[in-house]
Design an enzyme around this catalytic site. Structure first.
Site, PDB file in Angstrom:
ATOM      1  CD  GLU A   1       1.606  -1.292  -0.407  1.00  0.00           C
ATOM      2  OE1 GLU A   1       2.699  -1.516   0.132  1.00  0.00           O
ATOM      3  OE2 GLU A   1       0.987  -0.211  -0.241  1.00  0.00           O
TER       4      GLU A   1
ATOM      5  CB  CYS B   1       3.087  -1.233   6.102  1.00  0.00           C
ATOM      6  SG  CYS B   1       1.305  -1.261   5.757  1.00  0.00           S
TER       7      CYS B   1
END
Length: 173
Positions: A61, A89
């Site tokens: 990401e 996360c």
């Protein structure tokens, strides 16, 4: 304006994120892939490169966000959507809120460490300045299967998996 959610397009773009995850697998990285889409076009593609770059922040990401910012010519990505094979996360979720990502679509959930509704939901925290739309479970079984295979292979080879790596793959338990 809210985007029209098109599940066929979601599956297509998630399959592109899965291609990136497969690249991570081949590189012996935790197989997570991500793509950023703007106006129906992929503007960024990335996969986990933590081991390769020796950088704890080199999650799929984060790398995709950096590419997308360069493609957009701005750090604000309000008209973009992120497709990622595993629930982000807390670090990645924080970055997604910061760049004002419109929508986050993920494959498999992470109930022990995910920050898009698994362990907590940073993406829609009312205390923060932005909230992302969330679409979970797109090609979730395929995404989970890739992670399960990766960790099963590592254990079979007798590799000691650090607790943090196991945490990144809680969907495999």
């Amino acid at each position: 304006m809210d985007p029209i959610i098109d599940l066929q397009s979601d599956a297509y773009f998630m399959s592109e994120a899965l291609r990136q995850a497969a690249r991570a697998y081949e590189a012996e990285e935790v197989p997570i892939g991500a793509v950023v889409v703007r106006e129906g076009r992929i503007i960024a593609r990335a996969f986990n490169q933590v081991e390769l770059l020796k950088d704890a922040t080199a999650h799929a990401e984060m790398l995709a966000l950096t590419q997308a910012e360069a493609a957009a010519g701005d750090w604000r990505l309000m008209d973009c959507d992120l497709y990622v094979t595993k629930e982000p996360c807390p670090m990645c979720a924080g970055a997604l809120v910061h760049v004002r990502m419109r929508r986050v679509i993920f494959g498999c959930s992470d109930p022990r460490g995910g920050a898009a509704g698994g362990l907590l939901n940073l993406l829609q925290n009312p205390s923060l300045n932005h909230r992302c739309q969330i679409t979970p479970g797109v090609l979730g079984e395929e995404c989970a299967r890739l992670l399960q295979s990766f960790f099963r292979e590592r254990r079979a080879a007798g590799e000691q998996m650090p607790e943090s790596d196991l945490h990144r793959s809680s969907s495999e338990s």
